[in-house]
Motif scaffolding. Structure first.
Motif, PDB file in Angstrom:
ATOM      1  N   ASN A  43       0.836  -1.209   0.000  1.00  0.00           N
ATOM      2  CA  ASN A  43       0.000   0.000   0.000  1.00  0.00           C
ATOM      3  C   ASN A  43       0.868   1.255   0.000  1.00  0.00           C
ATOM      4  N   SER A  44       1.887   1.274  -0.822  1.00  0.00           N
ATOM      5  CA  SER A  44       2.781   2.431  -0.900  1.00  0.00           C
ATOM      6  C   SER A  44       2.288   3.395  -1.976  1.00  0.00           C
ATOM      7  N   ILE A  45       2.920   4.558  -2.032  1.00  0.00           N
ATOM      8  CA  ILE A  45       2.565   5.562  -3.043  1.00  0.00           C
ATOM      9  C   ILE A  45       3.141   5.129  -4.391  1.00  0.00           C
ATOM     10  N   ARG A  46       2.292   5.168  -5.422  1.00  0.00           N
ATOM     11  CA  ARG A  46       2.747   4.935  -6.790  1.00  0.00           C
ATOM     12  C   ARG A  46       2.428   6.192  -7.596  1.00  0.00           C
ATOM     13  N   ILE A  47       3.469   6.819  -8.126  1.00  0.00           N
ATOM     14  CA  ILE A  47       3.293   8.036  -8.929  1.00  0.00           C
ATOM     15  C   ILE A  47       3.359   7.671 -10.408  1.00  0.00           C
ATOM     16  N   LEU A  48       2.270   7.944 -11.121  1.00  0.00           N
ATOM     17  CA  LEU A  48       2.224   7.725 -12.561  1.00  0.00           C
ATOM     18  C   LEU A  48       2.143   9.074 -13.256  1.00  0.00           C
TER      19      LEU A  48
ATOM     20  N   ASN B 106      -3.670   5.011 -36.000  1.00  0.00           N
ATOM     21  CA  ASN B 106      -4.967   5.684 -36.217  1.00  0.00           C
ATOM     22  C   ASN B 106      -5.262   6.729 -35.146  1.00  0.00           C
ATOM     23  N   GLN B 107      -4.222   7.071 -34.339  1.00  0.00           N
ATOM     24  CA  GLN B 107      -4.265   8.115 -33.315  1.00  0.00           C
ATOM     25  C   GLN B 107      -5.003   7.724 -32.033  1.00  0.00           C
ATOM     26  N   GLU B 108      -5.346   6.438 -31.893  1.00  0.00           N
ATOM     27  CA  GLU B 108      -5.884   5.977 -30.609  1.00  0.00           C
ATOM     28  C   GLU B 108      -4.771   5.997 -29.556  1.00  0.00           C
ATOM     29  N   THR B 109      -5.146   6.347 -28.326  1.00  0.00           N
ATOM     30  CA  THR B 109      -4.172   6.375 -27.238  1.00  0.00           C
ATOM     31  C   THR B 109      -4.025   4.984 -26.629  1.00  0.00           C
ATOM     32  N   ALA B 110      -2.789   4.551 -26.465  1.00  0.00           N
ATOM     33  CA  ALA B 110      -2.505   3.245 -25.858  1.00  0.00           C
ATOM     34  C   ALA B 110      -1.688   3.448 -24.587  1.00  0.00           C
ATOM     35  N   VAL B 111      -2.113   2.813 -23.498  1.00  0.00           N
ATOM     36  CA  VAL B 111      -1.428   2.931 -22.208  1.00  0.00           C
ATOM     37  C   VAL B 111      -0.987   1.550 -21.745  1.00  0.00           C
ATOM     38  N   THR B 112       0.279   1.437 -21.350  1.00  0.00           N
ATOM     39  CA  THR B 112       0.784   0.193 -20.765  1.00  0.00           C
ATOM     40  C   THR B 112       1.422   0.511 -19.418  1.00  0.00           C
ATOM     41  N   ILE B 113       0.889  -0.073 -18.347  1.00  0.00           N
ATOM     42  CA  ILE B 113       1.466   0.116 -17.013  1.00  0.00           C
ATOM     43  C   ILE B 113       2.407  -1.051 -16.755  1.00  0.00           C
ATOM     44  N   GLY B 114       3.686  -0.752 -16.613  1.00  0.00           N
ATOM     45  CA  GLY B 114       4.721  -1.786 -16.624  1.00  0.00           C
ATOM     46  C   GLY B 114       5.061  -2.391 -15.280  1.00  0.00           C
ATOM     47  N   GLU B 115       4.253  -2.132 -14.255  1.00  0.00           N
ATOM     48  CA  GLU B 115       4.513  -2.745 -12.949  1.00  0.00           C
ATOM     49  C   GLU B 115       3.194  -2.897 -12.194  1.00  0.00           C
ATOM     50  N   SER B 116       3.202  -3.728 -11.189  1.00  0.00           N
ATOM     51  CA  SER B 116       1.958  -4.011 -10.454  1.00  0.00           C
ATOM     52  C   SER B 116       1.522  -2.799  -9.629  1.00  0.00           C
ATOM     53  N   VAL B 117       0.210  -2.505  -9.684  1.00  0.00           N
ATOM     54  CA  VAL B 117      -0.359  -1.455  -8.828  1.00  0.00           C
ATOM     55  C   VAL B 117      -1.461  -2.060  -7.942  1.00  0.00           C
ATOM     56  N   ARG B 118      -1.541  -3.390  -7.884  1.00  0.00           N
ATOM     57  CA  ARG B 118      -2.577  -4.058  -7.087  1.00  0.00           C
ATOM     58  C   ARG B 118      -2.493  -3.647  -5.622  1.00  0.00           C
ATOM     59  N   ASP B 119      -3.616  -3.162  -5.106  1.00  0.00           N
ATOM     60  CA  ASP B 119      -3.738  -2.754  -3.700  1.00  0.00           C
ATOM     61  C   ASP B 119      -2.800  -1.608  -3.315  1.00  0.00           C
ATOM     62  N   GLU B 120      -2.360  -0.804  -4.311  1.00  0.00           N
ATOM     63  CA  GLU B 120      -1.481   0.337  -4.038  1.00  0.00           C
ATOM     64  C   GLU B 120      -2.270   1.646  -4.064  1.00  0.00           C
ATOM     65  N   ASP B 121      -1.652   2.686  -3.508  1.00  0.00           N
ATOM     66  CA  ASP B 121      -2.245   4.034  -3.495  1.00  0.00           C
ATOM     67  C   ASP B 121      -1.665   4.784  -4.699  1.00  0.00           C
ATOM     68  N   VAL B 122      -2.470   4.939  -5.750  1.00  0.00           N
ATOM     69  CA  VAL B 122      -1.969   5.445  -7.030  1.00  0.00           C
ATOM     70  C   VAL B 122      -2.316   6.918  -7.224  1.00  0.00           C
ATOM     71  N   TYR B 123      -1.313   7.691  -7.658  1.00  0.00           N
ATOM     72  CA  TYR B 123      -1.503   9.112  -7.972  1.00  0.00           C
ATOM     73  C   TYR B 123      -1.069   9.339  -9.413  1.00  0.00           C
TER      74      TYR B 123
ATOM     75  N   ARG C 223      -5.830   0.115  -4.968  1.00  0.00           N
ATOM     76  CA  ARG C 223      -6.669   0.355  -3.788  1.00  0.00           C
ATOM     77  C   ARG C 223      -7.390   1.697  -3.890  1.00  0.00           C
ATOM     78  N   ARG C 224      -6.642   2.739  -4.265  1.00  0.00           N
ATOM     79  CA  ARG C 224      -7.232   4.075  -4.414  1.00  0.00           C
ATOM     80  C   ARG C 224      -6.530   4.789  -5.563  1.00  0.00           C
ATOM     81  N   ILE C 225      -7.307   5.509  -6.367  1.00  0.00           N
ATOM     82  CA  ILE C 225      -6.738   6.231  -7.516  1.00  0.00           C
ATOM     83  C   ILE C 225      -7.041   7.712  -7.353  1.00  0.00           C
ATOM     84  N   THR C 226      -5.988   8.510  -7.313  1.00  0.00           N
ATOM     85  CA  THR C 226      -6.136   9.961  -7.187  1.00  0.00           C
ATOM     86  C   THR C 226      -5.632  10.623  -8.464  1.00  0.00           C
ATOM     87  N   ALA C 227      -6.484  11.423  -9.081  1.00  0.00           N
ATOM     88  CA  ALA C 227      -6.076  12.202 -10.252  1.00  0.00           C
ATOM     89  C   ALA C 227      -5.508  13.529  -9.768  1.00  0.00           C
ATOM     90  N   VAL C 228      -4.258  13.789 -10.091  1.00  0.00           N
ATOM     91  CA  VAL C 228      -3.609  15.047  -9.706  1.00  0.00           C
ATOM     92  C   VAL C 228      -3.562  15.933 -10.944  1.00  0.00           C
TER      93      VAL C 228
END
Length: 320
Positions: free
Chosen positions: A4-9, A39-56, A85-90
């Motif tokens: 449950n640590s801070i993950r900064i994306l 075709n200009q679609e946005t593609a996102v790949t998250i390269g590490e686990s964020v399961r049960d983490e506090d994501v910003y 666990r929780r997603i915060t949009a900054v």
């Protein structure tokens, strides 16, 4: 195993600010790849686990706003489906914040639409800075922390404006009067107001000064500078009325269109903006630009949110 640590994306809108925030928190940015298909679609790949983490997720409303907003929504949704666990949009600068009311027939309230999109995407919490209208917080049914740049502005004035005790705080329009009077009260300075009449959006026709600025350092204070037409005309009005120097301090320096030419050719001594929007390249063209770093305020808000501490301390104190 989750800590449950801070993950900064970070998205592509302002990676420099995201790095500063991560550095202040003593962590690294998470491994995220944001790209576009042919075709200009946005593609996102998250390269590490964020399961049960506090994501910003740090993404400012600037540059190619629609692309950056879509990036943010997809990143939020990707984290949601990855069991964060929780997603915060900054959002240091909230996109579409100026479209916050129905000011003419058939006008959209786009800020409310953005709020709905963030909520549906899966954001549990929103951190932003100096909303164009504080009521935008009411567009969400999620917690919103609207941080203020005012403490940082006060510190900048005291440290960088010569003879600031002989200054006067000026609001370039009636809408910013509350912000300017608050700064004037904290510094124990006088306050003046400029009334502007617009023919159409982004075009000011006439300005009238209310207050005495003769032989004083005038400090214009506003939340946003876009084309800077208002600031240029306001500065000329103040000098015509006897101001000895004119500074402009703005939270969100959009600086679009001919803004840099307007600043360079104006009587403004200096234009000070925060780094909620990237402007490193613009500083090379415009030597009058100066920066207030707000990464410490955003980093401290993230730390306090993660630890369950009160964020209201930041409303009145500048973080070093």
């Amino acid at each position: 195993m989750s800590s449950n640590s801070i993950r900064i994306l970070a998205g592509n809108s302002h990676p420099a600010l995201a790095k500063l925030i991560a550095k202040r928190l003593g962590t690294d940015l998470a491994n995220v790849t944001v790209s576009k298909y042919s075709n200009q679609e946005t593609a996102v790949t998250i390269g590490e686990s964020v399961r049960d983490e506090d994501v910003y997720i740090i993404q400012s409303g600037c540059g190619e706003i629609n692309d950056h907003l879509m990036e943010l929504l997809i990143m939020i949704n990707a984290c949601k489906t990855a069991s964060a666990r929780r997603i915060t949009a900054v959002l240091p600068c909230f996109p579409y914040a100026r479209q916050d009311k129905k000011d003419k027939s058939r006008a959209p309230i786009s800020a409310k639409l953005v709020a709905n999109m963030l909520t549906v995407a899966g954001a549990d919490h929103v951190i932003t800075m100096d909303l164009h209208a504080s009521q935008i917080q009411g567009f969400f049914d999620r917690p919103v922390d609207n941080l203020y740049g005012e403490p940082s502005v006060l510190r900048y004035i005291k440290e960088n404006v010569p003879d600031w005790k002989n200054a006067i705080i000026v609001s370039p329009d009636a809408g910013g009067a509350k912000r300017a009077t608050s700064i004037a009260d904290h510094l124990d300075l006088d306050f003046a107001l400029i009334h502007k009449e617009r023919k159409k959006a982004n075009e000011v026709s006439r300005m009238v000064l209310v207050g005495d600025v003769k032989d004083k350092v005038a400090i214009l204070v506003d939340d946003m500078a876009d084309t800077c037409g208002t600031l240029g005309l306001a500065a000329k009005t103040l000098v015509d009325n006897g101001a000895s120097a004119v500074y402009a301090i703005v939270i969100h320096g959009v600086l679009s269109g001919k803004a840099l030419d307007v600043i360079n050719n104006s009587v403004l001594t200096r234009v000070v903006v925060t780094n909620t929007i990237p402007h490193a390249e613009k500083k090379k063209i415009c030597p009058k630009l100066d920066t207030i770093d707000v990464s410490a305020v955003l980093a401290e808000a993230i730390r306090r949110t993660h630890n369950g501490e009160s964020v209201s301390y930041l409303f009145g104190h500048a973080t070093i």
